[in-house]
Structures are given as C-alpha cells and as structure tokens.
Design an enzyme around this catalytic site. Structure first.
Site, short mmCIF file in Angstrom:
data_model
loop_
_atom_site.label_atom_id
_atom_site.label_comp_id
_atom_site.label_asym_id
_atom_site.label_seq_id
_atom_site.Cartn_x
_atom_site.Cartn_y
_atom_site.Cartn_z
N ASP A 231 0.84 -1.20 0.00
CA ASP A 231 0.00 0.00 0.00
C ASP A 231 0.88 1.26 0.00
OD1 ASP A 231 -2.69 1.23 0.43
OD2 ASP A 231 -1.72 1.98 2.25
N GLU A 293 1.48 -0.56 -5.13
CA GLU A 293 0.55 0.53 -5.44
C GLU A 293 1.40 1.72 -5.83
OE1 GLU A 293 -3.09 3.32 -3.88
OE2 GLU A 293 -1.49 2.77 -2.51
C1 NOJ Z 1 -4.17 3.38 -0.72
C2 NOJ Z 1 -5.37 2.53 -0.49
O1 NOJ Z 1 -5.68 1.86 -1.68
C3 NOJ Z 1 -6.46 3.45 -0.02
O2 NOJ Z 1 -7.72 2.83 0.01
C4 NOJ Z 1 -6.06 3.96 1.33
O3 NOJ Z 1 -7.02 4.92 1.75
C5 NOJ Z 1 -4.69 4.63 1.30
N1 NOJ Z 1 -3.72 3.88 0.54
C6 NOJ Z 1 -4.15 4.77 2.68
O4 NOJ Z 1 -3.79 3.52 3.20
#
Ligand code: NOJ
Ligand code: CA
Length: 566
Positions: A231, A293
């Site tokens: 993430d 991500e």
């Molecule tokens: C990316 C995640 O996909 C999202 O849903 C989240 O709010 C943020 N990172 C913070 O963890």
C-alpha cells in the site's frame, strides 16, 4: 448495409443464439512454476463488499471462501484481498491496529487458513495487502509511542516540535485533507500522517520498524500467503530535513492550497528498503511476489520500482493508465513505454480499484453505445496485453459506480470532508452482484453497509453466466484463451501505429498470431488487414460490434475484435 443496420443484424444474431453451457475453464499450465504470476489473472477483493456469510451487512472471509468456485471458474489465479486486519476502520482497514491478526467483523486467522487451503485445492492463491506507510493510531506501537517522549516506541513514528509560533513543523498537507501534522497534547509534539490523523506514518529510518514490519510480512508468508500488494509504497519515506513542499496553484478538495509533494513522496530511500524486503523475506519463500501501489506518472519512474536488477517489486502496477484518456493515441505510447521499460520488468496493468470510480462508468461513452460496450473494451485490453492484469471485483460484470446522492449517506470520511467536490469512494465499493435475489445475493437480507447498485437485477453473475454475449462471458473466454493460446504468452507488437481511432496489436508465440483491434473512437471505422501485417484471418476469439468483411475488419464505435491471423 448501413452502419445501424449491420449492428442491428449482429444484435439479432446475438439474441437468437441458444445458450449452451459454456466450456469449462482450462487449467493454467504455469500454475506450479516460479513465474506463475506472469501469465496469471489477479483479482482484487474488497472483503467488506464481496460476500457476507453471517448476514451482518459486512462481507467477510468465509464469504470469500464460499465463492472460490466462482473465482476458479472465472480463471482467477490469485486474489489480492484488501486489509482484513484488526482496525478501527477509520479508512476501512487501511488503519491497521495489529498486523498479525484478523478483525472480528471479517472472521478469524483460522478462516484465513481455510481460505488459503481451499484456495490451494482450487488453484486460487491468496495475496494480502501490506500497509507499510502507517499504522492505526490504535496500534499498540502508537499507543506506546504517544505515551511519553522517552518511550521505547517513540521513534516508531515521526514526532517533531512545533515551530516557535506553535504551528506545525512544515507546510506538508495530508492527501486526505488538512495539515499532515497532528499535535498531541500529552507530549506537546506533532506527529506526521500522510493520510488521516488516525493513520500515523511509521518511521522507516528506525531499524526496529523495519524489523517489526518484516516480521509481520513473514508471519503471513509462513501461513501460505503468496505475497503482498504494498500500500502507498511511494510514501514510505520523507526527506530527513522535512523541507517545505513547493506550493502549486489552486486548492485541494478540502480547501488548502495545492502543493507538489516533492519531499514526502518517492524518496530514494524506498528502494534499498524494498531490496531488503525482497531479499530477506519474500525470496526465501518460493514463488512469492510483491505488487506495488505505484501511482507514478511516467514509465521511467515506474521502472525504478522493479529495481535495477529486478530485485524490488515484480509487479509495480502502472496505475497512471487509470488517468490516461481512453484513446488509441493516448494509450499507445504509455503501453509502449511500459513494454520497453529498461529494467525489462514485467508489465502489470489495472484500470479499476477500490479508490477509483469504476472504469465502465469513468470513461465517457459515445452516444449509441452502452456501458457494457465500454466494459468489454476494458476487459479485452487488460486480458490481451502482454502483462499481468489486476481485475477489480465486479469489473468482469461491467459493474458501474453507484455514488451516494446525499452527504448524509456517505461512509468514506474523505467523501464527507470533501463533499461535493470529493464524494469519496463508496460508489466503487458497493456489494458484489451475484444474482437477482435480495441484496444481489450478497447476503441473506440484512442491510448491506453500502447500497447495492440498482442495475443488479440484470447485471449479476447468474444472469451473465447464462448469456454468451455478456461482459462476464467475454472475460471468461479471454481468460481461457490466455491459458491455452501460446500467442498470449508471447511477444507483443503494436501495429498501424499512426491510427488515431483503433489501438491495434499482434501477440505472437508458439507459431500463432493473435490480432487485437479496439476502436476507442466514437465513429465507425475499418481496418484493412494489409495494414496489420496482411495474411488471412482465422478463428474469431471474441468480438463486439465488429465483423470481418473480406480483407477488412469493420468496427462500430467501441467495436472490438480478437482474431487469429493465419
Ligand atoms: C491506498 C489505499 O488503496 C487506499 O484505500 C487507502 O485509503 C490509502 N492507501 C491509505 O492507506
Ligand atoms: Ca459478515
């Protein structure tokens, strides 16, 4: 025949087709190999929204296990499940209070063990979400950290004194609104949070943090998970001197001046840390993978995440495709750039996720076409490019966004803070549509945490499975093709590169050639075979709003065809 007439004929042919049981999904021949992930389809599940086994309105792990048959039949090789760890749910699980456990509303560790074991039997691997940038403010580490300035966990997070006038240490703003610093009355210092104040950033400069987080990663690998989606990986580090970010023009959705996040994202220290994670943890378990991500704008930035020696992430997602206009001219150079990345890294594509409006409704549709037509374009693109597609649950049905109409109904905090400019992410997180029964078969009738989208009576798994022309049937047939046609495991070459309407490419492997044509424009057009390398066409793998006319392929707006070249 005029354009409308020939499309009409195709529609008639489609509706008079007698539905035979679709063929079984072939096995993925690479499933047992170290490189299994390259020819795989990865499927993102937001556990709150997929299947609610105990009818409390919130999806859960047993619900996912109960639907493994569906996933195997669709040809999903691995599920990436978004966070199910204990959490106050300020950000619906992305605020983790314990990395080695499961939130009671989703089930138990034993339920995850069962999901792993039954998944293994059905050929569906499990990948978890690893929230590395921050924990919850209710994590024991943070409770200790905020207790006193000399607590042994103080340096697990980023604490700084106020400026002499009492204001925050620098000008950084949170992506989720307001300053990125929260003053803690007890110790008189500020802590840093890139996201909500309930999500304090971990201090990765502290070797104890690295050790604790690597141990957490290993805890689940030992249980049999196949890796992680990292993430917000670009936010792991901040520049040590906390230099102010340059201010940009305009305001963010929450009313503060925009800024270029130069000094709190994409810092160089990320890369050696990822190399250590790969070497010290992931690579010790065969076949395990890291997905990133990675919201970077360009392919060179993406390339860094593979690592100079392909020693960081195997699958940094090329998420800037999400912001790319869906036209042949805009997509072609971007796909090319990933295809030819200097690291030789494997491309990984996604067009939807739990943070972005669903692709079928996000892209404008020319008049006369439907969101199904758009959904088929998206599916065909993702499943015929060279690379690993990451599908978002319901994308294979052509699910569309169902945004809240009133701020009172919004669940996602950013939607309440930013309304109406930022409506939050509820619209793309509505329950999976299984059938036409109450709550779309998500559960046995309790009010789901978000309302089911109104189109569920016709847009659902049961109805689409029975319809050979549905979005789901297109996805199934292309996934089956990926598992059986060596061309889709082979090379990729863009053809007719100057074409502003049609994105065209040929996949070649095992003596086979497969042509994909996608007319992203809003006018009908033709593709003479001479322009894509000539030859004759063979079997049509799939098509929508397209047909072969001698040595030419005719495509209506949003027309597509995948066809063998002889
Ligand atoms: C990316 C995640 O996909 C999202 O849903 C989240 O709010 C943020 N990172 C913070 O963890
Ligand atoms: Ca439940």
């Amino acid at each position: 025949m005029g354009k409308a007439a020939w499309i009409g004929t195709m529609a008639m042919l489609a509706t008079t087709h007698v539905a035979a049981a679709p063929p079984a999904m072939p096995v993925n021949p690479t499933a047992g190999t170290a490189d299994w992930w390259k020819l795989s389809v990865i499927y993102e599940i937001y556990p709150r929204s997929f299947a609610d086994s105990n009818n409390d309105g919130i999806g859960d792990i047993k619900g996912i296990t109960g639907r493994l048959g569906y996933l195997a039949d669709l040809g999903v090789d691995a599920v990436w499940m978004t966070p199910m760890f204990p959490s106050p749910q300020a950000d619906f699980g992305y605020d983790v209070a314990d990395y080695d456990a499961v939130d009671r509303q989703f089930g138990t560790v034993a339920d995850v063990d069962t999901l792993i074991a039954r998944g293994k039997a059905q050929g569906v691997k499990l990948i978890l979400d690893f929230v590395i940038n921050h924990s919850s403010d209710k994590h024991d580490w943070f409770k200790q950290s905020r207790a006193s300035r000399d607590n042994s966990y103080r340096d697990f997070y980023i604490w700084r004194d106020p400026k002499p006038d009492g204001s925050p240490p620098n000008n950084w703003t949170s992506l989720f609104g307001g300053p990125a610093w929260e003053k803690d009355a007890k110790t008189g210092q500020y802590y840093y949070h890139f996201f909500y104040p309930q999500q304090p950033d971990l201090n990765w400069r502290n070797p104890k943090v690295e050790k604790a987080m690597f141990d957490a990663a290993e805890w689940w690998l030992k249980r049999g998970v196949y890796g992680y989606r990292l993430d917000a990986v670009g936010t792991m580090f901040e520049r040590a001197d906390l230099k102010d970010n340059p201010v940009a023009s305009g305001t963010d959705p929450y009313g503060l001046p925009q800024q270029q996040r130069l000094y709190n994202t994409e810092q160089p220290e990320i890369h050696p840390t990822l190399q250590r994670l790969r070497q010290q943890v992931i690579d010790r378990y065969p076949g395990r993978v890291l997905i990133g991500e990675t919201y970077v704008a360009t392919a060179p930035e993406l390339t860094r995440f593979y690592g100079a020696h392909n020693d960081e992430l195997q699958m940094p997602m090329f998420l800037s495709l999400i912001g790319t206009p869906l036209t042949a001219s805009a997509l072609r150079p971007r796909i090319d750039a990933v295809e030819t990345n200097p690291a030789g890294g494997w491309p990984t594509f996604a067009l939807s996720n739990h943070d972005q409006p669903r692709a079928a409704s996000r892209y404008a549709r020319p008049a006369g076409t439907s969101s199904d037509d758009m959904a088929k374009m998206i599916g065909t693109l993702l499943l015929t490019l060279r690379g690993t597609p990451i599908l978002y649950y319901g994308e294979e049905l052509g699910m569309v966004n169902n945004d809240p109409k009133r701020v009172e109904d919004v669940q996602d905090i950013i939607g309440r803070k930013g309304w109406p400019k930022e409506k939050g992410r509820d619209g793309e997180r509505t329950p999976m549509q299984w059938d036409a029964s109450t709550n779309a078969g998500f559960n046995a009738g309790a009010k789901p945490w978000l309302p089911v989208a109104p189109d569920y009576t016709t847009r659902n798994v049961a109805a689409e499975r029975a319809d050979p022309d549905s979005v789901l049937s297109l996805y199934r047939s292309l996934i089956a093709e990926r598992r059986t046609n060596p061309a889709l495991a082979g090379d990729m070459a863009m053809v007719d590169r100057g074409n502003a309407q049609i994105l065209a490419y040929v996949r070649t492997g095992g003596g086979k050639r497969l042509l994909t044509l996608l007319n992203f424009s809003d006018t009908a057009t033709v593709m003479p075979l001479a322009r894509v390398g000539g030859g004759r066409t063979g079997r049509i793998v799939t098509q929508n709003r397209a047909r072969i006319d001698g040595a030419t392929i005719r495509l209506a707006p949003l027309g597509l065809m995948v066809v063998e070249l002889l």
